[in-house]
Motif scaffolding. Structure first.
Motif, PDB file in Angstrom:
ATOM      1  N   VAL A 113      35.671  65.223  53.055  1.00  0.00           N
ATOM      2  CA  VAL A 113      37.354  65.040  52.427  1.00  0.00           C
ATOM      3  C   VAL A 113      38.423  65.475  52.441  1.00  0.00           C
ATOM      4  CG1 VAL A 113      37.005  66.894  49.937  1.00  0.00           C
ATOM      5  CG2 VAL A 113      38.745  63.759  50.230  1.00  0.00           C
ATOM      6  N   GLU A 114      39.389  64.752  53.156  1.00  0.00           N
ATOM      7  CA  GLU A 114      40.392  65.166  54.027  1.00  0.00           C
ATOM      8  C   GLU A 114      41.981  64.129  54.074  1.00  0.00           C
ATOM      9  OE1 GLU A 114      41.144  62.341  56.109  1.00  0.00           O
ATOM     10  OE2 GLU A 114      39.563  61.729  56.519  1.00  0.00           O
ATOM     11  N   ASN A 115      43.054  65.163  53.982  1.00  0.00           N
ATOM     12  CA  ASN A 115      44.240  64.429  53.506  1.00  0.00           C
ATOM     13  C   ASN A 115      44.569  64.835  52.467  1.00  0.00           C
ATOM     14  OD1 ASN A 115      46.801  62.964  53.797  1.00  0.00           O
ATOM     15  ND2 ASN A 115      45.792  61.296  53.287  1.00  0.00           N
ATOM     16  N   VAL A 116      44.410  66.008  52.468  1.00  0.00           N
ATOM     17  CA  VAL A 116      44.379  66.668  50.850  1.00  0.00           C
ATOM     18  C   VAL A 116      45.117  68.215  51.037  1.00  0.00           C
ATOM     19  CG1 VAL A 116      42.720  68.451  49.281  1.00  0.00           C
ATOM     20  CG2 VAL A 116      41.615  65.877  50.098  1.00  0.00           C
ATOM     21  N   ALA A 117      45.940  68.337  50.561  1.00  0.00           N
ATOM     22  CA  ALA A 117      46.961  69.101  49.842  1.00  0.00           C
ATOM     23  C   ALA A 117      45.944  70.625  48.545  1.00  0.00           C
ATOM     24  CB  ALA A 117      47.669  68.856  49.210  1.00  0.00           C
ATOM     25  N   TRP A 118      46.249  71.981  48.969  1.00  0.00           N
ATOM     26  CA  TRP A 118      45.990  72.908  48.141  1.00  0.00           C
ATOM     27  C   TRP A 118      45.925  72.115  47.160  1.00  0.00           C
ATOM     28  CZ3 TRP A 118      47.687  76.515  44.597  1.00  0.00           C
ATOM     29  CH2 TRP A 118      47.003  77.076  43.722  1.00  0.00           C
ATOM     30  N   HIS A 119      47.689  71.354  45.970  1.00  0.00           N
ATOM     31  CA  HIS A 119      47.371  71.399  45.089  1.00  0.00           C
ATOM     32  C   HIS A 119      46.267  70.557  44.298  1.00  0.00           C
ATOM     33  CE1 HIS A 119      50.728  74.107  44.436  1.00  0.00           C
ATOM     34  NE2 HIS A 119      51.233  73.298  44.925  1.00  0.00           N
ATOM     35  N   HIS A 202      27.377  75.229  57.442  1.00  0.00           N
ATOM     36  CA  HIS A 202      27.676  74.212  58.676  1.00  0.00           C
ATOM     37  C   HIS A 202      29.730  74.085  58.910  1.00  0.00           C
ATOM     38  CE1 HIS A 202      23.814  72.380  58.861  1.00  0.00           C
ATOM     39  NE2 HIS A 202      23.092  72.667  57.592  1.00  0.00           N
ATOM     40  N   GLU A 203      29.519  73.521  60.146  1.00  0.00           N
ATOM     41  CA  GLU A 203      30.978  73.761  60.431  1.00  0.00           C
ATOM     42  C   GLU A 203      32.478  74.146  59.815  1.00  0.00           C
ATOM     43  OE1 GLU A 203      28.394  70.274  60.689  1.00  0.00           O
ATOM     44  OE2 GLU A 203      29.204  70.260  58.872  1.00  0.00           O
ATOM     45  N   MET A 204      31.328  76.204  59.486  1.00  0.00           N
ATOM     46  CA  MET A 204      32.698  76.468  59.457  1.00  0.00           C
ATOM     47  C   MET A 204      33.057  76.727  60.751  1.00  0.00           C
ATOM     48  SD  MET A 204      32.477  77.991  56.662  1.00  0.00           S
ATOM     49  CE  MET A 204      33.062  79.727  56.214  1.00  0.00           C
ATOM     50  N   HIS A 205      33.376  76.116  61.779  1.00  0.00           N
ATOM     51  CA  HIS A 205      34.505  76.226  62.985  1.00  0.00           C
ATOM     52  C   HIS A 205      34.270  74.956  63.098  1.00  0.00           C
ATOM     53  CE1 HIS A 205      33.436  80.610  64.031  1.00  0.00           C
ATOM     54  NE2 HIS A 205      31.661  80.140  63.748  1.00  0.00           N
ATOM     55  N   GLY A 206      35.489  73.983  63.094  1.00  0.00           N
ATOM     56  CA  GLY A 206      35.895  72.982  63.800  1.00  0.00           C
ATOM     57  C   GLY A 206      35.396  72.183  62.800  1.00  0.00           C
ATOM     58  N   ASN A 207      36.085  70.950  62.490  1.00  0.00           N
ATOM     59  CA  ASN A 207      35.801  69.481  61.640  1.00  0.00           C
ATOM     60  C   ASN A 207      36.753  69.084  60.861  1.00  0.00           C
ATOM     61  OD1 ASN A 207      33.925  67.021  61.858  1.00  0.00           O
ATOM     62  ND2 ASN A 207      33.762  68.372  59.992  1.00  0.00           N
ATOM     63  N   VAL A 208      37.086  70.127  60.210  1.00  0.00           N
ATOM     64  CA  VAL A 208      38.435  70.589  59.242  1.00  0.00           C
ATOM     65  C   VAL A 208      38.942  71.460  59.279  1.00  0.00           C
ATOM     66  CG1 VAL A 208      37.800  67.647  58.483  1.00  0.00           C
ATOM     67  CG2 VAL A 208      37.313  69.693  57.208  1.00  0.00           C
ATOM     68  N   TRP A 209      39.903  71.422  59.157  1.00  0.00           N
ATOM     69  CA  TRP A 209      40.772  72.786  58.231  1.00  0.00           C
ATOM     70  C   TRP A 209      40.632  72.718  56.584  1.00  0.00           C
ATOM     71  CZ3 TRP A 209      43.227  76.916  61.323  1.00  0.00           C
ATOM     72  CH2 TRP A 209      43.335  76.584  62.494  1.00  0.00           C
ATOM     73  N   GLU A 210      40.391  74.019  56.536  1.00  0.00           N
ATOM     74  CA  GLU A 210      40.055  74.861  54.996  1.00  0.00           C
ATOM     75  C   GLU A 210      40.703  75.209  54.372  1.00  0.00           C
ATOM     76  OE1 GLU A 210      35.853  75.988  54.905  1.00  0.00           O
ATOM     77  OE2 GLU A 210      34.814  74.239  56.199  1.00  0.00           O
ATOM     78  N   PRO A 264      48.456  66.633  55.743  1.00  0.00           N
ATOM     79  CA  PRO A 264      47.399  66.545  57.114  1.00  0.00           C
ATOM     80  C   PRO A 264      46.850  65.704  56.600  1.00  0.00           C
ATOM     81  CG  PRO A 264      48.607  69.198  56.451  1.00  0.00           C
ATOM     82  CD  PRO A 264      48.251  67.947  55.056  1.00  0.00           C
ATOM     83  N   ARG A 265      46.243  64.964  57.497  1.00  0.00           N
ATOM     84  CA  ARG A 265      45.150  63.561  58.198  1.00  0.00           C
ATOM     85  C   ARG A 265      43.840  64.946  58.161  1.00  0.00           C
ATOM     86  NH1 ARG A 265      45.008  59.145  61.740  1.00  0.00           N
ATOM     87  NH2 ARG A 265      46.845  59.322  60.260  1.00  0.00           N
ATOM     88  N   SER A 266      44.375  66.749  58.437  1.00  0.00           N
ATOM     89  CA  SER A 266      42.688  67.298  58.912  1.00  0.00           C
ATOM     90  C   SER A 266      42.581  68.046  57.713  1.00  0.00           C
ATOM     91  CB  SER A 266      43.079  67.788  59.525  1.00  0.00           C
ATOM     92  OG  SER A 266      44.691  68.769  60.087  1.00  0.00           O
ATOM     93  N   THR A 267      42.917  68.686  56.518  1.00  0.00           N
ATOM     94  CA  THR A 267      42.875  69.198  55.474  1.00  0.00           C
ATOM     95  C   THR A 267      41.880  68.779  54.319  1.00  0.00           C
ATOM     96  OG1 THR A 267      44.265  68.062  54.734  1.00  0.00           O
ATOM     97  CG2 THR A 267      45.272  70.536  56.197  1.00  0.00           C
ATOM     98  N   GLY A 268      40.832  69.904  54.593  1.00  0.00           N
ATOM     99  CA  GLY A 268      39.378  69.487  53.522  1.00  0.00           C
ATOM    100  C   GLY A 268      39.936  71.332  52.878  1.00  0.00           C
ATOM    101  N   PHE A 269      38.282  71.605  51.740  1.00  0.00           N
ATOM    102  CA  PHE A 269      38.310  72.455  51.669  1.00  0.00           C
ATOM    103  C   PHE A 269      36.551  72.567  51.548  1.00  0.00           C
ATOM    104  CE2 PHE A 269      38.626  69.924  47.943  1.00  0.00           C
ATOM    105  CZ  PHE A 269      37.419  69.735  47.298  1.00  0.00           C
ATOM    106  N   ARG A 270      36.527  73.933  50.767  1.00  0.00           N
ATOM    107  CA  ARG A 270      34.853  73.824  50.411  1.00  0.00           C
ATOM    108  C   ARG A 270      34.663  74.897  49.507  1.00  0.00           C
ATOM    109  NH1 ARG A 270      30.349  75.254  54.296  1.00  0.00           N
ATOM    110  NH2 ARG A 270      32.464  74.234  56.202  1.00  0.00           N
TER     111      ARG A 270
END
Length: 276
Positions: A113-119, A202-210, A264-270
């Motif tokens: 999932v991306e395009n996600v704000a911290w809130h 997986h993908e701790m480097h790259g793919n989406v900002w977390e 941002p389009r590039s932000t997700g989370f774990r």
């Protein structure tokens, strides 16, 4: 000869028990990476890896190529282990909890999932905790994130001194020093598409900002125990780099930050399961 995975294993001694269980999560048989849990939410599944307590050097040495000024090297102790998702939150998991998919790249439920704000991430976590009392889902602290990303390593990447696009989803036209140019995929990959680090993540480097839990602040120079960042601030921490960034932003020590309302389009989370 021991492999790097053996040297940095999260496997427990025979007969040892985990410090805490997670209600509602199913314990799976240990594998080569160590203990694991699976959390089921509707039809979606998320695997979590046990990250043991320990010490590490957070930040980067002054001779690391492309390092940032905010990466002051300092000793950190994490006194308790935690369960960390082995991938970024997928769109499938998001949709099992929240009714609207915010993602731009919504063609595959396995995509992060991306395009996600911290809130937005916090609202998702709040609803997940409401549905599954006891899981204590949360975002990782910045220290927990880097510790897990490094998986016992001290090199710029958990894979070594440089990376390729076969290991990390970054803008391949801008490799890290010592690496070769590669393709630019111009989009995130489905989670678990690329090799895991030594702790099965997986993908701790790259793919989406977390997103991390912490407000952004300068690092201290003295040793820290279970750091959580300041109690207030303007911007929240992001880690890991993304598909559209040069490889240097995917380093284990790279820090980024934006205001928690931005999407941002590039932000997700774990996710992390368990007490803070």
């Amino acid at each position: 000869m021991m492999s790097s995975r053996d040297l940095h294993s999260t496997r427990l001694p025979d007969g040892a028990e985990l410090p805490f269980a997670i209600p509602g999560a199913e314990r799976q048989a240990d594998d080569a990476f160590g203990p694991r849990l699976t959390l089921a939410v509707g039809h979606a599944r998320q695997t979590f890896r046990w990250i043991p307590p320990g010490h590490f050097q957070m930040g980067s040495p002054v001779d690391e190529a492309a390092r940032g000024n905010a990466e002051i090297l300092h000793e950190v102790t994490l006194s308790r282990g935690f369960w960390l998702a082995d991938t970024a939150c997928t769109q499938a998991l998001w949709m099992a909890v929240w009714p609207v998919n915010p993602s731009h790249f919504a063609d595959d439920p396995r995509n992060p999932v991306e395009n996600v704000a911290w809130h937005d991430a916090q609202r998702f976590i709040g609803e997940l905790n409401r549905r599954l009392p006891g899981v204590q889902a949360r975002l990782p602290s910045e220290a927990e994130w880097e510790y897990a990303c490094r998986a016992g390593t001290t090199t710029p990447f958990s894979f070594g001194t440089t990376v390729s696009t076969d290991e990390v989803n970054y803008h391949g036209a801008f490799p890290y020093p010592g690496g070769e140019p590669g393709p630019s995929r111009q989009r995130p990959l489905p989670v678990a598409s690329l090799p895991p680090n030594a702790w099965g993540l997986h993908e701790m480097h790259g793919n989406v900002w977390e997103w991390c839990e912490d407000w952004y602040a300068d690092y201290p120079q003295e040793p820290q125990v279970d750091p959580r960042g300041p109690s207030f601030g303007k911007m929240r921490v992001l880690r890991g780099g993304t598909w559209s960034d040069p490889a240097r932003y995917a380093r284990s020590a790279t820090r980024s930050r934006i205001e928690p309302v931005y999407r941002p389009r590039s932000t997700g989370f774990r996710l992390v399961l368990g007490p803070p």
